[in-house]
Motif scaffolding. Structure first.
Motif, short mmCIF file in Angstrom:
data_model
loop_
_atom_site.label_atom_id
_atom_site.label_comp_id
_atom_site.label_asym_id
_atom_site.label_seq_id
_atom_site.Cartn_x
_atom_site.Cartn_y
_atom_site.Cartn_z
N GLY A 146 0.80 -1.23 0.00
CA GLY A 146 0.00 0.00 0.00
C GLY A 146 0.83 1.27 0.00
O GLY A 146 0.33 2.34 -0.34
N LEU A 147 2.10 1.18 0.36
CA LEU A 147 2.96 2.38 0.40
C LEU A 147 3.05 3.00 -0.99
O LEU A 147 3.40 2.31 -1.97
N ALA A 148 2.72 4.29 -1.10
CA ALA A 148 2.81 4.96 -2.41
C ALA A 148 4.27 5.04 -2.83
O ALA A 148 5.13 5.40 -2.01
N MET A 149 4.55 4.68 -4.07
CA MET A 149 5.95 4.73 -4.52
C MET A 149 6.43 6.17 -4.54
O MET A 149 5.68 7.08 -4.91
N SER A 150 7.68 6.36 -4.15
CA SER A 150 8.26 7.70 -4.10
C SER A 150 9.77 7.56 -4.11
O SER A 150 10.31 6.61 -3.50
N SER A 151 10.44 8.50 -4.77
CA SER A 151 11.92 8.45 -4.76
C SER A 151 12.42 8.57 -3.34
O SER A 151 13.46 8.02 -2.98
N ARG A 152 11.68 9.30 -2.48
CA ARG A 152 12.13 9.50 -1.10
C ARG A 152 11.99 8.23 -0.25
O ARG A 152 12.56 8.17 0.84
N ASN A 153 11.29 7.20 -0.75
CA ASN A 153 11.23 5.94 0.01
C ASN A 153 12.63 5.33 0.15
O ASN A 153 12.87 4.51 1.03
N LEU A 154 13.55 5.76 -0.75
CA LEU A 154 14.91 5.24 -0.68
C LEU A 154 15.61 5.65 0.62
O LEU A 154 16.59 5.04 1.02
N TYR A 155 15.10 6.71 1.25
CA TYR A 155 15.70 7.16 2.52
C TYR A 155 15.33 6.23 3.68
O TYR A 155 15.95 6.30 4.74
N LEU A 156 14.27 5.43 3.51
CA LEU A 156 13.71 4.70 4.66
C LEU A 156 14.49 3.43 4.99
O LEU A 156 14.90 2.69 4.08
N SER A 157 14.68 3.18 6.28
CA SER A 157 15.22 1.89 6.71
C SER A 157 14.10 0.85 6.58
O SER A 157 12.94 1.23 6.38
N ASP A 158 14.43 -0.43 6.76
CA ASP A 158 13.41 -1.48 6.65
C ASP A 158 12.28 -1.23 7.65
O ASP A 158 11.10 -1.37 7.34
N GLU A 159 12.70 -0.83 8.87
CA GLU A 159 11.71 -0.62 9.93
C GLU A 159 10.80 0.57 9.58
O GLU A 159 9.58 0.52 9.76
N GLU A 160 11.43 1.62 9.05
CA GLU A 160 10.65 2.81 8.67
C GLU A 160 9.71 2.52 7.50
O GLU A 160 8.59 3.01 7.44
#
Ligand code: AMP
Length: 382
Positions: free
Chosen positions: A181-195
């Protein structure tokens, strides 16, 4: 696939396409491409003669404390993703090319740029509108494709085109999501697995809000908003920037839910600010353009009792087939296609009293494509 770096070369290329009567579909991006971007690009490719993608991380839409310097950049990886899709031109200017020394004039989008995301990102939408204006003047597209993912941006761009008289159709495409369900975004690359796991709370809250409205019939926007806020706050890694339920034109908060509304959320997950939204109308449909979508469902070309177009053509060609069977070759395909094309275009033009803009919209083809077909097929407009 051409890769162009200068404004002059891009304008020359676009001028050439336009002189040839080819329609230009344009997808502006900041790169680090993912399936969300690619969905816009495929749609442009399918609807236009030529597809142009820009990759430019625009400094003027980032605040001084924001992530311009560390924004993900992967030009080589991006070009690799674009080649197999059939993109014609990638425009990748340097910052100096777009903002040379002395450039001072910008676009001000007004109050609509100061609400929702504009509150915590002052100046952001003026930066977006300025760069999009420049890109429109450089690429000269017939259609430009934007994602509903950035809902406020898409509304502002439509207004920009309306208020500054750009002769460009704005197409807003649905949000592409990860399976969770997470909307794709270039900024998702910043997220750790937990985030990344925690970030699914945005979509969960939107789905929850949607359910309250469509299944439970709640029309009190403040109540729905509070419950969504409570749900997001239950995620320890999440910090709310805003949760709003707004109308889809002015983007102002509504008290009572009626007609289409947008549920909009902006949430910090650790150090990453993520946004997401869902457009809902009170009849329960979701999407960007609920009204036209539901009208479209009423029109079924395969309605029982109505002969299918294919069946009708087969019936008409039955006798003809026997005649051409004896021939070695015949241009049947092209003759039938151009006959069908000619009659459907003529019929729609009669219906719109020669208005080509309306006709192109009804036919679902680009205005320039329609213009060149009228010429090629020798259609007379009365
Ligand atoms: P960006 O590179 O973030 O500036 O995005 C370029 C375009 O892609 C914008 O019009 C975005 O709204 C669109 N876009 C970004 N993410 C998505 C997504 N998950 N689904 C659909 N469109 C998206």
């Amino acid at each position: 696939m051409e890769v162009i770096k200068t404004i002059r070369d891009m304008q020359a290329m676009s001028r050439g396409f336009r002189l040839e009567g080819r329609s230009i579909g344009f997808v502006p991006t900041m790169g680090a491409l993912h399936e969300g971007h690619l969905s816009l690009i495929r749609r442009a490719r399918d609807e236009c003669d030529v597809t142009v993608v820009s990759i430019f991380v625009n400094p003027t839409q980032f605040g001084p404390q924001e992530d311009f310097d560390r924004y993900p950049r992967d030009p080589e990886g991006d070009l690799k993703k674009l080649r197999p899709i059939g993109v014609d031109v990638v425009f990748m200017p340097e910052v100096q090319e777009m903002y040379p020394h002395g450039a001072s004039i910008t676009v001000d989008v007004g109050d609509i740029g100061r609400i929702l995301c504009g509150k915590s990102r002052p100046g952001h939408f003026n930066g977006v509108a300025t760069v999009v204006t420049k890109l429109f003047n450089i690429v000269m597209p017939d259609r430009a494709y934007f994602g509903q993912k950035d809902f406020q941006q898409s509304v502002i761009i439509k207004r920009l085109v309306r208020d500054l008289d750009f002769d460009i159709d704005i197409v807003v495409c649905p949000i592409v999501r990860e399976p969770n369900g997470l909307a794709m975004s270039s900024r998702n690359l910043y997220l750790s697995d937990e985030e990344r796991q925690a970030a699914t709370i945005l979509y969960k809250a939107l789905k929850f809000g949607e359910e309250q409205i469509t299944s439970n019939g709640i029309r009190d926007a403040v109540k729905v908003k509070r419950e969504m806020e409570r749900m997001i706050a239950s995620e320890p890694l999440a910090r709310i920037d805003y949760v709003e339920i707004v109308d889809t034109e002015e983007l102002l908060p509504v008290d009572t839910i009626k007609g289409p509304v947008a549920l909009c959320v902006a949430v910090w997950i650790g150090n990453t600010r993520l946004i997401d939204n869902m457009v809902i109308d009170t009849s329960g449909r979701t999407g960007t353009e609920p009204a036209s979508g539901s009208q479209r469902d009423d029109i079924n070309l395969k309605h029982p009792g109505v002969k299918s177009i294919g069946g009708f053509i087969e019936e008409r060609l039955g006798g003809f087939m026997k005649k051409i069977k004896r021939l070695e070759s015949f241009d049947l395909y092209n003759i039938v296609i151009s006959e069908v094309e000619k009659s459907i275009i003529s019929m729609v033009l009669r219906e719109t009293k020669g208005n080509q803009l309306r006709a192109s919209k009804l036919l679902g083809i680009n205005r320039n494509t329609l213009r060149s077909k009228i010429k090629k097929l020798g259609i007379k407009i009365r």
